[in-house]
Design a protein around this motif. Structure first.
Motif, short mmCIF file in Angstrom:
data_model
loop_
_atom_site.label_atom_id
_atom_site.label_comp_id
_atom_site.label_asym_id
_atom_site.label_seq_id
_atom_site.Cartn_x
_atom_site.Cartn_y
_atom_site.Cartn_z
N GLY A 1 0.85 -1.18 0.00
CA GLY A 1 0.00 0.00 0.00
C GLY A 1 0.89 1.23 0.00
O GLY A 1 2.01 1.19 0.50
N SER A 2 0.39 2.32 -0.56
CA SER A 2 1.18 3.54 -0.65
C SER A 2 0.36 4.70 -0.13
O SER A 2 -0.83 4.81 -0.42
N ALA B 1 -2.65 4.44 -7.28
CA ALA B 1 -1.28 4.56 -6.78
C ALA B 1 -0.34 3.82 -7.74
O ALA B 1 -0.40 2.60 -7.87
N ARG B 2 0.53 4.54 -8.39
CA ARG B 2 1.33 3.99 -9.47
C ARG B 2 2.23 2.85 -9.03
O ARG B 2 2.32 1.81 -9.70
N SER B 3 2.90 3.02 -7.89
CA SER B 3 3.83 1.97 -7.45
C SER B 3 3.10 0.68 -7.13
O SER B 3 3.61 -0.42 -7.37
N VAL B 4 1.88 0.79 -6.61
CA VAL B 4 1.09 -0.40 -6.26
C VAL B 4 0.63 -1.12 -7.52
O VAL B 4 0.72 -2.35 -7.62
N ILE B 5 0.17 -0.36 -8.50
CA ILE B 5 -0.26 -0.97 -9.77
C ILE B 5 0.92 -1.65 -10.46
O ILE B 5 0.80 -2.78 -10.96
N ASP B 6 2.07 -0.98 -10.46
CA ASP B 6 3.25 -1.56 -11.09
C ASP B 6 3.64 -2.88 -10.42
O ASP B 6 3.97 -3.86 -11.10
N ALA B 7 3.60 -2.91 -9.08
CA ALA B 7 3.98 -4.12 -8.35
C ALA B 7 3.02 -5.27 -8.67
O ALA B 7 3.45 -6.43 -8.81
N VAL B 8 1.76 -4.97 -8.78
CA VAL B 8 0.76 -5.99 -9.14
C VAL B 8 1.09 -6.58 -10.51
O VAL B 8 1.10 -7.80 -10.69
N GLN B 9 1.38 -5.73 -11.46
CA GLN B 9 1.67 -6.20 -12.81
C GLN B 9 2.97 -7.00 -12.88
O GLN B 9 3.07 -7.99 -13.61
N VAL B 10 3.97 -6.57 -12.10
CA VAL B 10 5.23 -7.31 -12.07
C VAL B 10 5.01 -8.69 -11.46
O VAL B 10 5.48 -9.71 -11.98
#
Length: 293
Positions: free
Chosen positions: A140-141, A194-203
C-alpha cells in the motif's frame, strides 16, 4: 521559467517576505481568491493601488509567465485544495460537545457501508487463497493504504501465515519481482491509482503470483488485479475530522483475517497461545488483555 509547484505556499511566503507591493498583492489574493482568479489586471492593480506592470512582475516573481499563467495555477490550486483555504467557521458547540459522537457515528456509518457493499463469497475466496499460499505480500502507498498493508501483516503472521508488508514503492516492485506461483499479493489503494502499487501488481503477475486488490471498482488497480474486494471511500465533508474510511478498511481486514483463522482452524491456536504467553511476561499478567499492546 520554473513551474510553481504550489502557488498558495509561494503566495504565503511572498506575503511575508516580498517587496511592499508584492506583499500587498499576495495579501489580496489570499484574502479574496475568487476576485483574484477572475479580475482583470487593471482591476487587481486598482484594488491594491499599484501599476499594471507591477502586477505582471508580481506574477513573474511567483514563477509564472504573466497574469494568465498565474490565474491558471491559482485556479488549479483552488480546485484541488480550495476547501482548506476558506473553510466554514467552526461551530463552538459542536466542537466542544459533539466531537465524540461525530467520530463514532461516522466510523459506524463507514463500516456499515463497507459491509453492505461487500461480496462475501469473494472475500471468503480470498481467505482460502491466503491459507493455501506459500507466502503473502501486502502493499500500500500513502497514509491509509500503507497502514492497511502493515495491519494485514500484523494480523496474518500470528495465524502462521508467511507474510510481509512493503510500503516503499521501489521495494514493492523488487519484492514483486521475486514472487512465484505460490505468492499472493494483496494491494490496498483508497484511490485505485497509486502507481507503485499498480506496477507491483503487474510485475508479480508476470511471475505467476495471484493478485488481490482492496480498492474502488473500475479503478486502474481494480482492472490490473486478478481479484477485487470492492471498497469505495465516501466522506462526509468535515475537513477537520480524519477520514472515516480507515475504519471501513480495518473492518474488511478483520473479516478476511477471521475467515483465514476459521479456515486454518485449531492450527492457529498454538501461535496465539505462544504470543500471549510471551507478551504477558513483559507487562501485567491479565488474560483479558488483547494480544499485543
Amino acid at each position: 521559467m520554473k513551474t510553481p509547484a504550489d502557488i498558495i505556499t509561494r503566495l504565503q511566503l511572498m506575503s511575508q517576505d516580498g517587496t511592499k507591493s508584492d506583499r500587498r498583492l499576495a495579501g489580496l489574493v489570499l484574502t479574496d481568491l475568487d476576485f483574484a482568479s477572475k479580475a482583470a489586471i487593471s482591476e487587481i492593480a486598482a484594488r491594491v493601488g499599484v501599476s499594471e506592470p507591477t502586477v505582471t512582475r508580481f506574477c513573474r516573481n511567483l514563477g509564472c509567465e504573466g497574469l494568465r499563467d498565474f490565474k491558471f495555477y491559482l485556479a488549479q490550486a483552488i480546485a484541488i485544495g480550495g476547501q482548506y483555504l476558506s473553510p466554514e467557521p467552526l461551530n463552538r458547540d459542536a466542537r466542544e460537545q459533539r466531537i465524540a459522537s461525530a467520530i463514532t457515528e461516522a466510523a459506524i456509518a463507514a463500516i456499515q457501508r463497507a459491509s453492505e457493499n461487500l461480496d462475501m463469497k469473494t472475500l471468503v475466496g480470498v481467505a482460502a487463497r491466503i491459507v493455501s499460499s506459500g507466502n503473502v505480500l501486502c502493499i500500500g502507498s500513502g497514509g491509509i493504504s500503507s497502514m492497511m498493508a502493515t495491519e494485514m501483516q500484523n494480523r496474518l503472521f500470528r495465524l502462521g501465515v508467511p507474510v510481509l508488508a512493503q510500503i516503499d514503492g521501489q521495494l514493492q516492485r523488487m519484492y514483486a519481482a521475486v514472487a512465484t506461483s505460490e505468492t499472493t499479493l494483496i494491494a490496498f489503494s483508497v484511490s485505485g491509482y497509486a502507481r507503485s502499487v499498480i506496477d507491483a501488481v503487474q510485475v508479480a503477475q508476470q511471475y505467476g503470483a495471484t493478485t488481490i486488490a482492496v480498492t474502488p471498482p473500475e479503478s486502474a488497480l481494480a482492472k490490473a488485479a486478478d481479484t477485487v474486494i470492492q471498497f469505495q471511500s465516501l466522506e462526509d465533508g468535515n475537513i477537520y475530522k480524519p477520514t472515516s474510511s480507515r475504519y471501513a478498511l480495518l473492518s474488511i481486514i478483520d473479516m478476511i483475517v477471521t475467515s483465514v483463522a476459521e479456515t486454518r482452524g485449531p492450527r492457529v491456536l498454538e501461535n496465539l497461545r505462544r504470543i500471549k504467553q510471551s507478551v504477558n511476561t513483559l507487562k501485567v499478567d491479565d488474560p483479558k488483555l488483547p494480544l499485543g499492546d
